[in-house]
Motif scaffolding. Sequence first.
Motif, PDB file in Angstrom:
ATOM      1  N   SER A  31       0.855  -1.188   0.000  1.00  0.00           N
ATOM      2  CA  SER A  31       0.000   0.000   0.000  1.00  0.00           C
ATOM      3  C   SER A  31       0.888   1.234   0.000  1.00  0.00           C
ATOM      4  N   LEU A  38      -4.674   8.589   5.185  1.00  0.00           N
ATOM      5  CA  LEU A  38      -5.326   7.667   4.250  1.00  0.00           C
ATOM      6  C   LEU A  38      -4.582   6.342   4.165  1.00  0.00           C
ATOM      7  N   THR A  41      -5.418   4.298   7.252  1.00  0.00           N
ATOM      8  CA  THR A  41      -6.784   3.773   7.168  1.00  0.00           C
ATOM      9  C   THR A  41      -6.855   2.596   6.213  1.00  0.00           C
ATOM     10  N   ARG A  42      -6.238   2.747   5.054  1.00  0.00           N
ATOM     11  CA  ARG A  42      -6.217   1.662   4.061  1.00  0.00           C
ATOM     12  C   ARG A  42      -5.544   0.424   4.638  1.00  0.00           C
ATOM     13  N   SER A  43      -4.444   0.610   5.341  1.00  0.00           N
ATOM     14  CA  SER A  43      -3.727  -0.519   5.936  1.00  0.00           C
ATOM     15  C   SER A  43      -4.585  -1.245   6.966  1.00  0.00           C
ATOM     16  N   THR A  55       3.667  -0.925   3.898  1.00  0.00           N
ATOM     17  CA  THR A  55       3.308   0.423   3.485  1.00  0.00           C
ATOM     18  C   THR A  55       4.549   1.212   3.094  1.00  0.00           C
ATOM     19  N   VAL A  75      -1.448  -1.255  -4.136  1.00  0.00           N
ATOM     20  CA  VAL A  75      -2.467  -0.210  -4.198  1.00  0.00           C
ATOM     21  C   VAL A  75      -1.744   1.119  -4.078  1.00  0.00           C
ATOM     22  N   GLY A  77      -1.955   5.198  -4.115  1.00  0.00           N
ATOM     23  CA  GLY A  77      -2.798   6.374  -3.978  1.00  0.00           C
ATOM     24  C   GLY A  77      -2.287   7.524  -4.820  1.00  0.00           C
TER      25      GLY A  77
END
Length: 127
Positions: A31, A38, A41-43, A55, A75, A77
């Motif tokens: 990620s 963000l 949160t995604r993690s 990350t 993923v 961003g």
Amino acid sequence: MGFAPLRNGSTIRRYSDLKGRTMDDMTRILSIGQDKQLLDTRSLLFQKAHCHVNTAHDYQQVYALPDCDEFAIAVVGQMDPASKLRELTQLIRRRWPRTRIVILSQSPPPPEDALYDARWDPLQPSD
């Protein structure tokens, strides 16, 4: 709102498919994002789905990751400037060629098609 299908026709495993598995055979996710909140949160969402998450905030952190098995998905961003997105996807393709790349981005368009598998733009209506 949703993800565009992956061009190779594969699907992302669902949570119910991961129950009871050990960390060694769980889905590995990379990620990447510049916004720390963000990214965190995604993690958390991926971890809640029993995925192993690495990350990174930028190209240098991805480059510094130790050599490891393929990630199932990277993923990515929003990246500013957009040229960093191109460099980042090229690095991922070189190091982990089978990793599927999903770009979470708003305009401008992402790099050429060969450098990502799916793109989700929250400002574009879904089909």
